[in-house]
Design a protein around this motif. Structure first.
Motif, PDB file in Angstrom:
ATOM      1  N   ARG B 183      55.032  -0.652 -23.672  1.00 12.00           N
ATOM      2  CA  ARG B 183      53.676  -0.215 -23.392  1.00 12.00           C
ATOM      3  C   ARG B 183      53.204   0.650 -24.563  1.00 12.00           C
ATOM      4  O   ARG B 183      54.014   1.000 -25.420  1.00 12.00           O
ATOM      5  CB  ARG B 183      53.612   0.595 -22.090  1.00 12.00           C
ATOM      6  N   THR B 184      51.923   1.019 -24.579  1.00 11.84           N
ATOM      7  CA  THR B 184      51.381   1.697 -25.765  1.00 11.84           C
ATOM      8  C   THR B 184      52.200   2.912 -26.177  1.00 11.84           C
ATOM      9  O   THR B 184      52.495   3.105 -27.338  1.00 11.84           O
ATOM     10  CB  THR B 184      49.928   2.139 -25.503  1.00 11.84           C
ATOM     11  N   PHE B 185      52.580   3.755 -25.217  1.00 12.48           N
ATOM     12  CA  PHE B 185      53.238   5.007 -25.581  1.00 12.48           C
ATOM     13  C   PHE B 185      54.705   5.070 -25.164  1.00 12.48           C
ATOM     14  O   PHE B 185      55.330   6.113 -25.279  1.00 12.48           O
ATOM     15  CB  PHE B 185      52.485   6.194 -24.970  1.00 12.48           C
ATOM     16  N   GLY B 186      55.249   4.010 -24.620  1.00 13.76           N
ATOM     17  CA  GLY B 186      56.650   4.090 -24.216  1.00 13.76           C
ATOM     18  C   GLY B 186      57.117   2.785 -23.597  1.00 13.76           C
ATOM     19  O   GLY B 186      56.457   1.762 -23.686  1.00 13.76           O
ATOM     20  N   ASP B 209      52.505  -6.676 -10.354  1.00 14.43           N
ATOM     21  CA  ASP B 209      51.434  -6.032 -11.118  1.00 14.43           C
ATOM     22  C   ASP B 209      51.830  -5.737 -12.565  1.00 14.43           C
ATOM     23  O   ASP B 209      51.289  -4.829 -13.187  1.00 14.43           O
ATOM     24  CB  ASP B 209      50.966  -4.758 -10.414  1.00 14.43           C
ATOM     25  N   LYS B 211      51.385  -6.146 -16.166  1.00 15.64           N
ATOM     26  CA  LYS B 211      50.260  -6.657 -16.967  1.00 15.64           C
ATOM     27  C   LYS B 211      50.735  -7.125 -18.335  1.00 15.64           C
ATOM     28  O   LYS B 211      51.511  -6.443 -18.993  1.00 15.64           O
ATOM     29  CB  LYS B 211      49.214  -5.565 -17.168  1.00 15.64           C
ATOM     30  N   VAL B 245      45.592 -10.476 -18.722  1.00 20.71           N
ATOM     31  CA  VAL B 245      44.586  -9.418 -18.637  1.00 20.71           C
ATOM     32  C   VAL B 245      43.570  -9.615 -19.750  1.00 20.71           C
ATOM     33  O   VAL B 245      43.932  -9.666 -20.918  1.00 20.71           O
ATOM     34  CB  VAL B 245      45.228  -8.020 -18.778  1.00 20.71           C
ATOM     35  N   PRO B 247      40.765  -7.697 -21.408  1.00 24.65           N
ATOM     36  CA  PRO B 247      40.158  -6.367 -21.413  1.00 24.65           C
ATOM     37  C   PRO B 247      38.638  -6.455 -21.447  1.00 24.65           C
ATOM     38  O   PRO B 247      38.075  -7.289 -22.147  1.00 24.65           O
ATOM     39  CB  PRO B 247      40.678  -5.732 -22.709  1.00 24.65           C
ATOM     40  N   SER B 249      35.208  -4.393 -22.216  1.00 19.15           N
ATOM     41  CA  SER B 249      34.700  -3.203 -22.891  1.00 19.15           C
ATOM     42  C   SER B 249      33.971  -2.322 -21.890  1.00 19.15           C
ATOM     43  O   SER B 249      33.248  -2.819 -21.029  1.00 19.15           O
ATOM     44  CB  SER B 249      33.756  -3.628 -24.003  1.00 19.15           C
ATOM     45  N   LEU B 250      34.158  -1.012 -22.000  1.00 17.56           N
ATOM     46  CA  LEU B 250      33.526  -0.114 -21.038  1.00 17.56           C
ATOM     47  C   LEU B 250      32.055   0.127 -21.368  1.00 17.56           C
ATOM     48  O   LEU B 250      31.369   0.843 -20.650  1.00 17.56           O
ATOM     49  CB  LEU B 250      34.293   1.205 -20.980  1.00 17.56           C
ATOM     50  N   VAL B 251      31.596  -0.444 -22.486  1.00 24.21           N
ATOM     51  CA  VAL B 251      30.173  -0.303 -22.795  1.00 24.21           C
ATOM     52  C   VAL B 251      29.484  -1.674 -22.734  1.00 24.21           C
ATOM     53  O   VAL B 251      28.476  -1.907 -23.382  1.00 24.21           O
ATOM     54  CB  VAL B 251      29.940   0.358 -24.175  1.00 24.21           C
ATOM     55  N   MET B 256      21.848   3.364 -18.362  1.00 25.18           N
ATOM     56  CA  MET B 256      21.071   4.470 -18.919  1.00 25.18           C
ATOM     57  C   MET B 256      21.792   5.133 -20.080  1.00 25.18           C
ATOM     58  O   MET B 256      21.204   5.549 -21.053  1.00 25.18           O
ATOM     59  CB  MET B 256      20.857   5.536 -17.828  1.00 25.18           C
ATOM     60  N   TRP B 257      23.139   5.247 -19.936  1.00 27.70           N
ATOM     61  CA  TRP B 257      23.893   6.001 -20.927  1.00 27.70           C
ATOM     62  C   TRP B 257      24.313   5.140 -22.105  1.00 27.70           C
ATOM     63  O   TRP B 257      24.910   5.632 -23.044  1.00 27.70           O
ATOM     64  CB  TRP B 257      25.129   6.648 -20.288  1.00 27.70           C
ATOM     65  N   ASN B 259      23.781   2.466 -25.415  1.00 28.96           N
ATOM     66  CA  ASN B 259      22.863   2.605 -26.546  1.00 28.96           C
ATOM     67  C   ASN B 259      21.604   1.765 -26.349  1.00 28.96           C
ATOM     68  O   ASN B 259      21.492   1.004 -25.404  1.00 28.96           O
ATOM     69  CB  ASN B 259      23.583   2.280 -27.867  1.00 28.96           C
TER      70      ASN B 259
END
Ligand code: SF4
Ligand code: SF4
Ligand code: SF4
Lengths: 324, 305
Positions: B183-186, B209, B211, B245, B247, B249-251, B256-257, B259
């Protein structure tokens, strides 16, 4: 080949041959190096300058990005100028495919404040300027008090971003909410909009204003800090880019913080470096988010302060004890 | 008589609490010894590791400047800690208890031994015993290897441990093996550690589960639990054992928030309309002014006549 090599080659034709073949081999690699990234080119250029001063041979020794020492013919060298916008651009974009989450286990926090110190050190803040702070909490007179580290919640529906009139604070694809201090006009709308009081304002000249003068502004570190603008927790975006855990997470001596990628369903504890299943951790411990009813959708989860293994100590008491 | 009885009762009550504070190390872990002799180099490496990982709570050895916690972490130079034998210190550092974190995922076993080596330098009476080198007699001269494969039918990962020498390959039986996913950090453990059977096989259940990347691939790493015996031989394999999975994007959404380009459509429409109305109004005023001006022209030319 450097001058030294050439001197050697005149002595022994065999060595000469080996050197020649290794040079050809090396020339092949040059093709690969040529396609290497811009940063690699920067390393090449600095190596070139170093070698230029040292020898007048036809090749130069160059340290590549992956720490290999290679030889490059001088006529293949090109000057490299970094794009002044590159830090801003990658900072706006975020890290593709990631969805960062932080978990704070309140049952383990004993107010060591190592997270606070590490963060202030990294972001050049004064002892009373906070990206993360440990708060003393008590819900009612009959419930026990506990300590709560509180960074920015990196909301998925961030009111602070909605109100910014100049697009200085923004959300990225990996979930991090950042500030562009060079755009910020210091209106402090975002401070008023944030329900978690996560933001701070530089009323005075920042701590390291002198020392940081002339440094390239890194939007993922908010350094150099700028007077008259906002600063706040950045989820240590600069560290994440290097694949390292945030400063506060790895500084905690008590195993309070977990950090990871929601897409991988795994988080790693900053102290024990143990990696656990994210969903399981949240479910088994009854995790919650701060003021979730506001609809801000925070990316920081809290595990309740149950089964605590030590008593609550006020900050001053503890500091006093640590000193004596 | 009554006093004697109460005294007895008190002792009875105290014994369990006292023994609860005692940190019991399993018998088989107590006798564990370092595989290498301690020297200045190991002490130096240990000192560095100590200052990074242990100093914040235990303080400088010999200075008794540890943090005032309950229970106190204690100064490692004192007799209380030094009377532990090597195996006990090793176990306590690896596993941890209460506020003392576990370090087995932070430090390798050799690194923990380096820390032990550093701590022992504060004990003049200490004489090191080194573990006799194991010549794994069952597999002399063989290379011990691991092989993993994914079985999609029942969602398990099968691991095979074998010792291969020039002439033959024999299964490694009764060895504890673990499976980890990058995983990314371990490294995330998959299932519990398993023990290989007579054929050198062990089966791990893949959780539903788990991923993977967009194609469901995960980097699986197989390791022996007992690195002292089998060495740090391991195997990293890319397996198609995870969930796919993609991914998001959270944008990505309009909000409203987000760009300007990602603003909600109603805002863009309402804003556009607002601007049009405002400019339209200004234009109207200008045109009226022009009308007035023109009327004035006519009136003044009438007067002249
Ligand atoms: S203070 Fe800066 S970041 Fe905050 S709303 Fe104003 S311009 Fe935006
Ligand atoms: S916690 Fe405050 S500053 Fe952080 S994203 Fe949410 S609203 Fe913005
Ligand atoms: S994540 Fe980084 S910026 Fe945020 S509180 Fe922790 S150290 Fe500070």
């Amino acid at each position: 080949m450097s001058k030294k090599d050439k001197e050697k080659s005149s002595e022994d034709p065999k060595i000469d041959e080996i050197l020649e073949s290794s040079r050809r081999d090396f020339l092949k690699k040059v093709g690969i190096v040529g396609a290497a990234s811009v940063a690699g080119a920067a390393a090449i250029y600095s190596g070139y300058r170093y070698e230029h001063a040292k020898s007048d041979g036809e090749s130069v020794k160059v340290l590549t990005e992956d720490n290999r020492l290679v030889l490059i013919p001088k006529d293949q060298m090109k000057d490299y100028k970094p794009d002044p916008k590159r830090l801003l651009l990658r900072g706006r974009d975020g890290i593709k495919g990631k969805k960062w989450v932080m978990i704070i286990d309140l049952s383990k926090c004993r107010n060591a404040r190592k997270c606070v110190n590490a963060c202030q050190g990294a972001h050049h803040l004064r002892p009373y300027e906070y990206h993360i702070n440990t708060l003393q909490m008590q819900e009612s007179v009959n419930t026990p008090a506990y300590h709560m580290p509180k960074p920015c919640q990196h909301c998925d529906n961030p009111p602070c971003v909605s109100v910014c009139p100049v697009d200085a604070t923004f959300k990225r694809q990996d979930g991090i909410v950042l500030i562009d201090n060079e755009r910020c006009i210091g209106c402090r709308f975002c401070m008023a909009a944030c329900p978690y009081s996560a933001r701070m304002f530089h009323w005075q000249e920042p701590l390291a204003a002198e020392a940081d003068k002339g440094k390239e502004y890194d939007i993922e570190l908010n350094v150099p800090q700028k007077k008259g603008t906002i600063s706040k927790c950045l989820f240590s975006a600069d560290r994440l880019r290097e694949g390292a855990l945030p400063y506060c997470v790895s500084a905690c001596p008590n195993g309070v913080f977990y950090f990871g990628d929601e897409n991988e369903n795994a988080v790693t504890n900053g102290t024990t470096k143990e990696t656990v299943n994210l969903k399981e951790l949240l479910e088994k411990n009854g995790a919650y988010r701060l003021m979730a009813e506001l609809g801000t959708k925070p990316r920081v989860y809290y595990l309740p302060p149950k089964n605590r293994i030590f008593d609550f100590e006020k900050g001053e008491e503890q500091e006093y004890k640590e000193l004596t | 008589m009554r006093r004697y009885f109460f005294g007895l009762l008190l002792i009875q009550l105290l014994i369990p609490t006292l023994s609860a504070q005692e940190w019991i190390v399993p018998a088989d872990k107590k006798g564990k010894l370092s595989t290498f002799p301690f020297n200045d180099e190991t002490r130096k490496a240990g000192e560095k590791l100590y200052s990074i990982n242990c100093m914040s709570c235990h303080g400088t050895p010999g200075k008794a400047n540890y943090l005032p916690l309950v229970p106190p972490p204690g100064d490692p130079a004192t007799e209380k800690i030094q009377k532990n034998n090597d195996g006990e210190i090793f176990y306590k550092v690896s596993v941890g208890r209460g506020q003392m974190p576990s370090f087995r995922s932070v430090l390798t076993s050799n690194e923990i031994w380096n820390v032990v080596s550093f701590l022992r330098s504060f004990n003049t009476a200490y004489k090191q015993q080194v573990m006799p080198v194991i010549t794994s007699s069952a597999y002399p001269g063989a290379v011990i290897g691991l092989l993993v494969s994914f079985n999609p039918a029942d969602s398990t990962i099968i691991l095979k441990a074998s010792a291969t020498s020039e002439k033959s390959s024999v299964p490694v039986a009764d060895a504890e093996v673990k499976l980890l996913v990058k995983r990314t950090f371990g490294m995330l453990p998959v299932d519990e550690p398993q023990t290989t059977d007579k054929e050198g096989l062990a089966t791990f259940r893949v959780p539903a589960d788990l991923k993977g990347d967009t194609a469901g691939m995960v980097l699986v790493s197989a390791r022996f639990t007992d690195e002292d015996v089998f060495g740090s031989a391991g195997k990293d394999t890319l397996l198609n054992a995870g969930q796919k999975v993609t991914p998001v994007s959270l944008v990505a959404q309009r909000a409203m928030w987000n760009n300007v380009r990602k603003a909600p459509v109603w805002i863009i429409l309402a804003y556009g309309l607002g601007v049009l109305i405002a400019w339209g109004f200004i234009l109207l005023v200008l045109m009226k002014l022009r009308d007035i001006y023109l009327v004035g022209e006519i009136v003044s030319s009438d007067k002249k006549e």
